[in-house]
Scaffold this motif. Sequence first.
Motif, PDB file in Angstrom:
ATOM      1  N   UNK A  33       0.829  -1.195   0.000  1.00 15.37           N
ATOM      2  CA  UNK A  33       0.000   0.000   0.000  1.00 15.37           C
ATOM      3  C   UNK A  33       0.872   1.258   0.000  1.00 15.37           C
ATOM      4  N   UNK A  34       0.408   2.279  -0.698  1.00 16.34           N
ATOM      5  CA  UNK A  34       1.083   3.578  -0.605  1.00 16.34           C
ATOM      6  C   UNK A  34       0.659   4.302   0.665  1.00 16.34           C
ATOM      7  N   UNK A  35      -0.498   3.897   1.205  1.00 16.65           N
ATOM      8  CA  UNK A  35      -0.937   4.401   2.501  1.00 16.65           C
ATOM      9  C   UNK A  35      -1.721   3.297   3.187  1.00 16.65           C
ATOM     10  N   UNK A  36      -1.477   3.125   4.498  1.00 14.77           N
ATOM     11  CA  UNK A  36      -2.159   2.067   5.237  1.00 14.77           C
ATOM     12  C   UNK A  36      -2.233   2.458   6.708  1.00 14.77           C
ATOM     13  N   UNK A  37      -3.431   2.386   7.290  1.00 16.25           N
ATOM     14  CA  UNK A  37      -3.615   2.658   8.717  1.00 16.25           C
ATOM     15  C   UNK A  37      -4.702   1.750   9.251  1.00 16.25           C
ATOM     16  N   UNK A  38      -4.509   1.262  10.449  1.00 18.54           N
ATOM     17  CA  UNK A  38      -5.506   0.363  11.038  1.00 18.54           C
ATOM     18  C   UNK A  38      -5.597   0.607  12.536  1.00 18.54           C
ATOM     19  N   UNK A  39      -6.829   0.509  13.075  1.00 14.67           N
ATOM     20  CA  UNK A  39      -7.079   0.670  14.503  1.00 14.67           C
ATOM     21  C   UNK A  39      -7.856  -0.550  14.975  1.00 14.67           C
ATOM     22  N   UNK A  40      -7.392  -1.158  16.050  1.00  9.98           N
ATOM     23  CA  UNK A  40      -7.948  -2.418  16.525  1.00  9.98           C
ATOM     24  C   UNK A  40      -8.642  -2.225  17.866  1.00  9.98           C
ATOM     25  N   UNK A  41      -9.791  -2.848  18.007  1.00  9.92           N
ATOM     26  CA  UNK A  41     -10.530  -2.826  19.270  1.00  9.92           C
ATOM     27  C   UNK A  41      -9.767  -3.680  20.282  1.00  9.92           C
ATOM     28  N   UNK A  42      -9.328  -3.090  21.392  1.00  9.29           N
ATOM     29  CA  UNK A  42      -8.557  -3.864  22.377  1.00  9.29           C
ATOM     30  C   UNK A  42      -9.407  -4.832  23.186  1.00  9.29           C
ATOM     31  N   UNK A  43     -10.735  -4.681  23.088  1.00  4.16           N
ATOM     32  CA  UNK A  43     -11.633  -5.507  23.889  1.00  4.16           C
ATOM     33  C   UNK A  43     -12.137  -6.695  23.094  1.00  4.16           C
ATOM     34  N   UNK A  44     -12.065  -7.867  23.680  1.00  2.00           N
ATOM     35  CA  UNK A  44     -12.673  -9.053  23.069  1.00  2.00           C
ATOM     36  C   UNK A  44     -14.126  -9.081  23.513  1.00  2.00           C
ATOM     37  N   UNK A  50     -17.268  -3.840  16.855  1.00  3.37           N
ATOM     38  CA  UNK A  50     -16.221  -3.605  15.862  1.00  3.37           C
ATOM     39  C   UNK A  50     -14.968  -4.377  16.278  1.00  3.37           C
ATOM     40  N   UNK A  51     -14.330  -5.034  15.332  1.00  4.88           N
ATOM     41  CA  UNK A  51     -13.079  -5.736  15.585  1.00  4.88           C
ATOM     42  C   UNK A  51     -11.884  -4.850  15.236  1.00  4.88           C
TER      43      UNK A  51
END
Length: 284
Positions: free
Chosen positions: A5-16, A23-24
């Motif tokens: 990717x020329x740009x990539x960002x991701x945010x993850x839910x810390x809660x199971x 949201x995962x």
Amino acid sequence: MNQDHSYFAIHINPLHSTNELSVLFSGEGKPIPLHKMGPAVHDYYLIHTVHAGEGTFEMHNRTYRCSAGDTFVIYPGELFSYIADSHQPWHYTWVAFSGRAAGTLLSQIGVSPHQAVISGSNPRSIRHYYRHIRTSFQHSDTPVLEDMESAAWLRLLIRELGRMNSHQIDVKPTTETDIERQVGQAIRYLELQYTQPVSIEELAHTLGYHRTYLCKMFKQSTGLSPMQYLLKIRMERAQQLLETSMTIDQVASSVGFNDALYFSKQFRKWSGSAPSVYRKEQKI
């Protein structure tokens, strides 16, 4: 930087979370030309909205050509693949989620494994919801609250997608008459407001009907006046509560009577027994 990717960002839910909707993770990316995912399967739902460029999505033996404004939905357990265009690779945002309500919400907006693409959305408007989903995981040190916030923004995203896909939503034809619909609205109001002081004037004003007209059509449809129907709702609920450990005062208050003595009088007139006697009879 993700090398594909020329740009990539991701945010993850810390809660199971095991909530009905959670949201995962959520992210945004600009893949390189011909970047491909799959054929593969996921064990969660995954929505992508294309903001620019083009690409191809395949699932459930269907191939979709997607461009700016299109949203495609990957279902858990469904074999899928997607690939960026060789000349104008797409730029998209995505959100992965799970929960008991997930499939139902998608079905309600006309999406299914057989029809997994929504066309014609406003990428700028949609992007707003994705941004809030991602930043939900940056606002608090309490994962439970972050999970709640992100799920709320996901519901709004799905609602917005539903607006864009309204032509695909299955609206069941109704056979009820106008009077049946109007009486149904009145009954619904009484069922939800029976714990509060209710007057015919207030009911008619809230629903936008003339008092005389409302009473006439209500009586024709149910055989009871609105106030008689309200009393029926209250007394039937009181019967249920009298089978619990609540006091007579508490039962009276719970069904819209501030005066327990007046409640007892009305209950005896309606059922033939005083509340205390009715309670004893139910325990025999």
